[in-house]
Design a protein around this motif. Structure first.
Motif, PDB file in Angstrom:
ATOM      1  N   VAL A 269       0.843  -1.193   0.000  1.00 26.71           N
ATOM      2  CA  VAL A 269       0.000   0.000   0.000  1.00 26.71           C
ATOM      3  C   VAL A 269       0.883   1.250   0.000  1.00 26.71           C
ATOM      4  CG1 VAL A 269      -1.934  -1.105   1.173  1.00 26.71           C
ATOM      5  CG2 VAL A 269      -0.150  -0.004   2.532  1.00 26.71           C
ATOM      6  N   SER A 270       0.286   2.373  -0.381  1.00 32.49           N
ATOM      7  CA  SER A 270       1.008   3.641  -0.390  1.00 32.49           C
ATOM      8  C   SER A 270       1.406   4.027   1.031  1.00 32.49           C
ATOM      9  CB  SER A 270       0.127   4.749  -0.982  1.00 32.49           C
ATOM     10  OG  SER A 270      -0.272   4.426  -2.293  1.00 32.49           O
ATOM     11  N   LYS A 271       2.502   4.735   1.163  1.00 38.50           N
ATOM     12  CA  LYS A 271       3.000   5.138   2.466  1.00 38.50           C
ATOM     13  C   LYS A 271       1.965   5.969   3.218  1.00 38.50           C
ATOM     14  CE  LYS A 271       7.070   7.167   4.698  1.00 38.50           C
ATOM     15  NZ  LYS A 271       8.369   7.841   4.471  1.00 38.50           N
ATOM     16  N   ARG A 273      -0.989   5.418   3.758  1.00 42.86           N
ATOM     17  CA  ARG A 273      -2.336   5.314   3.178  1.00 42.86           C
ATOM     18  C   ARG A 273      -2.675   3.837   2.989  1.00 42.86           C
ATOM     19  NH1 ARG A 273      -3.733  10.254   0.803  1.00 42.86           N
ATOM     20  NH2 ARG A 273      -5.840   9.403   0.662  1.00 42.86           N
ATOM     21  N   THR A 274      -3.848   3.580   2.453  1.00 38.30           N
ATOM     22  CA  THR A 274      -4.273   2.193   2.218  1.00 38.30           C
ATOM     23  C   THR A 274      -4.465   1.889   0.738  1.00 38.30           C
ATOM     24  OG1 THR A 274      -6.624   2.759   2.466  1.00 38.30           O
ATOM     25  CG2 THR A 274      -5.417   2.119   4.472  1.00 38.30           C
ATOM     26  N   ASN A 275      -4.080   2.822  -0.130  1.00 35.08           N
ATOM     27  CA  ASN A 275      -4.201   2.629  -1.582  1.00 35.08           C
ATOM     28  C   ASN A 275      -3.311   1.481  -2.047  1.00 35.08           C
ATOM     29  OD1 ASN A 275      -4.438   5.493  -0.677  1.00 35.08           O
ATOM     30  ND2 ASN A 275      -5.250   5.774  -2.740  1.00 35.08           N
ATOM     31  N   THR A 276      -3.839   0.616  -2.904  1.00 36.64           N
ATOM     32  CA  THR A 276      -3.055  -0.455  -3.502  1.00 36.64           C
ATOM     33  C   THR A 276      -2.616  -0.039  -4.904  1.00 36.64           C
ATOM     34  OG1 THR A 276      -4.893  -1.602  -4.593  1.00 36.64           O
ATOM     35  CG2 THR A 276      -4.532  -2.082  -2.245  1.00 36.64           C
ATOM     36  N   SER A 277      -2.071  -0.980  -5.643  1.00 42.84           N
ATOM     37  CA  SER A 277      -1.601  -0.691  -7.001  1.00 42.84           C
ATOM     38  C   SER A 277      -2.750  -0.565  -8.003  1.00 42.84           C
ATOM     39  CB  SER A 277      -0.628  -1.784  -7.462  1.00 42.84           C
ATOM     40  OG  SER A 277      -1.262  -3.057  -7.462  1.00 42.84           O
ATOM     41  N   ASP A 308     -10.271   6.565   2.766  1.00 41.79           N
ATOM     42  CA  ASP A 308      -9.543   6.692   1.495  1.00 41.79           C
ATOM     43  C   ASP A 308     -10.454   6.380   0.310  1.00 41.79           C
ATOM     44  OD1 ASP A 308      -7.175   7.429   2.719  1.00 41.79           O
ATOM     45  OD2 ASP A 308      -6.334   5.401   2.730  1.00 41.79           O
ATOM     46  N   TYR A 312     -11.628   8.832  -2.745  1.00 45.81           N
ATOM     47  CA  TYR A 312     -11.437   8.396  -4.149  1.00 45.81           C
ATOM     48  C   TYR A 312     -12.726   8.552  -4.937  1.00 45.81           C
ATOM     49  CZ  TYR A 312     -11.170   5.071  -8.033  1.00 45.81           C
ATOM     50  OH  TYR A 312     -11.236   4.471  -9.281  1.00 45.81           O
TER      51      TYR A 312
END
Length: 318
Positions: A269-271, A273-277, A308, A312
């Protein structure tokens, strides 16, 4: 099922446990009308825990099953759609604002959603011997931070030779009378700094070339029989607690080659944050956290993932 027929959802949560339930509550409060797929073990690993003593707000502690049942009741208060199906595979969209499709065991059943929160957790590795699973919560644990308090002033053993095992032993040595580390090989795999720390603890003893052959006790752990491979002898050791620290496997089998994972299989995940690729896909709990693996941190990342995802989705409408 109403959720499967010709509808595009905003939020589908895969997995229950503290992270999944927390994500469900926060996304519901953001009017995302989430759907949560409970998976094969509703409530996650905590359903195998007899007592949770370190979760904020429970001064007398709480049984793991009761805690997770309370979480289930709480999401029902928000009219969250609950599915008991297990997810079989996911077709991710690579486009921002794209639609992801989640398939269940019956491939005819699927969900379409703009947003997904993956909270499938992890599974601890087991020794694979008799009474191991039976005594979970009755002398056997996979987490010293969670359960070490119950063995204050008592004799315990830790199985494993890696960083996790030595960290567990170091933590337990502060509260337990004695800590025995059982290592299958004749050396540690752990980092040098952790080995040095262990050597300084007077109440820690290490036995290399050792294998647990039998777990002793009728209704709870009373001791273990080990094989000393070097001396080729069996020994019976009386202990109050056995902590198995031979690693965890993140439940990401259905995600392999679909989403970015690290070398151990955890979702990247992003630093901070919880965003994946994948756009619109977020991760929470043990499936993205190889370090803390606590109920309270899992619940926190569930909240983060829901916030998050809400941000989005809002950006798609601007």
């Amino acid at each position: 099922m109403f959720v499967i027929k010709n509808k595009i959802h905003n939020c589908v949560i895969i997995g229950s446990g503290p992270s999944g339930y927390s994500a469900a509550i926060y996304s519901a409060r953001s009017d995302l009308n989430p759907v949560i797929c409970l998976g094969p073990l509703p409530g996650g690993q905590l359903t195998n825990t007899t007592n949770i003593d370190n979760y904020l707000g429970f001064p007398k502690g709480i049984d793991g099953n009761i805690f997770m049942e309370n979480c289930r009741k709480q999401i029902e208060r928000f009219n969250i759609h609950v599915l008991t199906y297990s997810v079989n595979r996911i077709d991710f969209s690579n486009k921002i604002g794209g639609i992801h499709r989640i398939f269940f065991e019956d491939e005819k059943l699927h969900l379409d959603s703009r947003g997904i929160i993956i909270a499938t957790g992890s599974t601890p590795n087991c020794l694979g011997i008799d009474k191991e699973k039976k005594f979970i919560g009755f002398g056997i644990s996979f987490c010293a931070t969670c359960d070490g308090f119950f063995y204050k002033g008592k004799n315990v053993a830790v199985v494993g030779g890696g960083d996790t095992a030595l960290e567990e032993a170091s933590y337990l040595s502060k509260i337990c009378k004695t800590v025995l580390i059982l290592v299958r090989k004749n050396y540690f795999k752990a980092s040098k700094i952790l080995q040095y720390r262990i050597k300084k603890r007077k109440n820690i003893k290490v036995i290399f070339d050792s294998v647990i052959k039998k777990i002793l006790g009728e209704n709870s752990l009373e001791g273990i029989k080990i094989l000393d491979k070097k001396e080729k002898k069996d020994y019976v050791i009386s202990i109050n607690g056995l902590f198995i620290a031979i690693g965890h496997n993140p439940n990401t089998k259905i995600l392999k080659n679909q989403i970015k994972l690290d070398k151990k299989g955890y979702i990247v995940v992003s630093k901070k944050r919880t965003n994946t690729s994948k756009p619109g896909v977020f991760a929470a709990g043990d499936v993205m956290d190889p370090y803390y693996r606590q109920a309270i941190t899992s619940a926190g990342t569930g909240c983060m993932a829901a916030l998050d995802l809400d941000k989005y989705l809002s950006s798609l409408n601007n």
